[in-house]
Design a protein around this motif. Structure first.
Motif, short mmCIF file in Angstrom:
data_model
loop_
_atom_site.label_atom_id
_atom_site.label_comp_id
_atom_site.label_asym_id
_atom_site.label_seq_id
_atom_site.Cartn_x
_atom_site.Cartn_y
_atom_site.Cartn_z
N VAL A 33 0.84 -1.20 0.00
CA VAL A 33 0.00 0.00 0.00
C VAL A 33 0.88 1.25 0.00
N GLU A 34 0.48 2.23 -0.78
CA GLU A 34 1.12 3.55 -0.75
C GLU A 34 0.17 4.50 -0.03
N LEU A 35 0.54 4.96 1.15
CA LEU A 35 -0.32 5.85 1.92
C LEU A 35 -0.27 7.26 1.35
N PRO A 36 -1.39 8.00 1.38
CA PRO A 36 -1.39 9.38 0.88
C PRO A 36 -0.41 10.25 1.66
N GLY A 37 0.30 11.11 0.93
CA GLY A 37 1.32 11.95 1.54
C GLY A 37 2.68 11.29 1.57
N HIS A 38 2.81 10.09 0.98
CA HIS A 38 4.06 9.33 1.00
C HIS A 38 4.38 8.84 -0.41
N GLY A 39 5.66 8.56 -0.63
CA GLY A 39 6.08 7.93 -1.88
C GLY A 39 5.54 8.65 -3.10
N LYS A 40 4.93 7.88 -4.00
CA LYS A 40 4.38 8.45 -5.23
C LYS A 40 3.14 9.29 -4.98
N SER A 47 -4.18 12.01 6.07
CA SER A 47 -5.06 12.01 7.22
C SER A 47 -5.23 10.57 7.68
N LEU A 48 -5.68 10.38 8.91
CA LEU A 48 -5.91 9.02 9.39
C LEU A 48 -6.95 8.32 8.52
N GLU A 49 -7.99 9.02 8.15
CA GLU A 49 -9.03 8.41 7.32
C GLU A 49 -8.46 8.04 5.96
N GLY A 50 -7.63 8.92 5.41
CA GLY A 50 -7.00 8.61 4.12
C GLY A 50 -6.07 7.42 4.21
N TYR A 51 -5.32 7.33 5.29
CA TYR A 51 -4.46 6.18 5.52
C TYR A 51 -5.31 4.89 5.54
N ARG A 52 -6.34 4.91 6.39
CA ARG A 52 -7.21 3.73 6.52
C ARG A 52 -7.81 3.34 5.18
N GLN A 156 7.40 13.42 6.77
CA GLN A 156 6.24 12.79 7.42
C GLN A 156 5.24 13.85 7.88
N PRO A 157 3.99 13.79 7.39
CA PRO A 157 2.96 14.72 7.89
C PRO A 157 2.74 14.54 9.39
N LEU A 158 2.49 15.64 10.08
CA LEU A 158 2.42 15.63 11.55
C LEU A 158 1.00 15.65 12.12
N ALA A 159 0.03 16.21 11.39
CA ALA A 159 -1.29 16.43 11.97
C ALA A 159 -1.94 15.14 12.45
N LEU A 160 -1.70 14.05 11.75
CA LEU A 160 -2.38 12.81 12.12
C LEU A 160 -1.87 12.21 13.43
#
Length: 241
Positions: A33-40, A47-52, A156-160
Motif C-alpha cells: 500500500v502507498e499511503l497518501p502523503g508518501h512515496g508516489k 489524514s488518518l481516514e485517508g491512511y485507513r 512525514q505529515p504531523l497532523a495525524l
C-alpha cells in the motif's frame, strides 16, 4: 496466502521491494500500500481516514495485514473497518493504538528528536541528514541499500499524530494477530514498552536480531518469520489500553 503490506512513517510502498519476492518464492502474493502523503502520493493530503481508506481499497477477503512501525496504527484502523475480511494482523516493529488516544500519546512521538527537523510551517518533519536516517532505520543494511532507502524517504505529515483513534470493532473482534520485535531497533521504545505491547496484544512476540527495517536488511528471514508468526495463536485477549 495474500499479504497486504503497510509501510511506516517517512516511507512508501517501495520499502517492501526486497520482501515481496521472498514471499512470492514461498508461494504467496503481496500488495504494498502507498499511503497518501508518501512515496508516489507525496502531493496528496495525509489524514488518518485517508491512511485507513488506502488500505481498505486493497483488501480482499482472507487477507493478512502486515503493518510496520506507524503502519501498525493504520492496519489496526483498517482491520476495525473490515473485520470480516481480515485473516490475521502482523505487527512488525509496529505501534498499536490506545483506544481514544492519539498516536503521539501511544508512543509514536518522534518530532522531539534532535535528528528531526520540522518543516513546512510545522506541517511535516524530516531527518536532518541521511546519516541520521541511516542510524535510526538502517544501521544493519549495506551502504548501498541504506543510500537507496534514504533517497526515497519523504517528509512525514504531523497532523495525524494528534488525531484520536477509536477502533471498537477491532478490540471486540479478537482477530488473530502476531508481534515481531527487532532487537537492534533504534526507533522503538524501551524494552518495557515492547513487553507492554505484547501484553496488550495478548501474544508471545517473535524476535529478529535486526534494525527497525528487517524487510531491507534480512528480507528472507523476515518472510520466514512472518509465515511462522501467523501460525502462533494469541494467548490472551486484546487490551484497548
Amino acid at each position: 496466502m495474500r499479504f497486504v503490506l503497510v509501510h511506516g512513517g517517512f516511507h512508501g510502498a517501495w520499502c517492501w521491494e526486497r520482501l515481496i519476492p521472498e514471499l512470492e518464492q514461498r508461494g504467496h502474493s503481496a500488495a504494498a500500500v502507498e499511503l497518501p502523503g508518501h512515496g508516489k502520493r507525496i502531493d496528496q493530503d495525509a489524514s488518518l481516514e485517508g491512511y485507513r481508506d488506502a488500505v481498505l481499497e486493497v483488501i480482499e477477503p482472507g487477507d493478512i495485514l502486515v503493518g510496520h512501525s506507524m503502519g501498525g496504527f493504520v492496519t489496526s484502523m483498517a482491520a476495525d473497518a473490515a473485520v470480516d475480511r481480515i485473516r490475521h494482523v502482523v505487527y512488525l516493529a509496529a505501534g498499536l493504538p490506545k483506544e481514544g488516544q492519539t498516536m503521539q500519546a501511544a508512543g509514536a512521538d518522534k518530532e522531539s528528536m534532535p535528528t528531526i527537523e520540522i518543516i513546512d510551517g510545522g506541517r511535516r518533519m524530516k531527518f536532518r541528514t541521511d546519516a541520521a536516517a541511516t542510524a535510526f532505520f538502517y544501521h544493519d543494511c549495506s551502504p548501498e541499500i541504506a543510500r537507496w532507502a534514504c533517497s526515497r524517504l519523504t517528509p512525514q505529515p504531523l497532523a495525524l499524530f494528534v488525531t484520536p483513534i477509536s477502533i471498537p470493532r477491532f478490540w471486540r473482534a479478537e482477530l488473530p494477530r502476531s508481534l515481531i520485535l527487532c532487537r537492534q531497533d533504534r526507533a522503538a521504545g524501551s524494552p518495557a514498552a515492547a513487553e507492554h505491547m505484547a501484553e496488550r496484544l495478548g501474544v508471545e512476540p517473535f524476535y529478529m536480531d535486526t534494525s527497525h527495517s528487517p524487510f531491507l536488511s534480512q528480507p528472507a528471514m523476515c518472510a520466514e518469520l512472518i509465515l511462522e508468526a501467523i501460525r502462533r495463536p494469541p494467548i490472551a485477549p486484546l487490551r484497548p489500553h
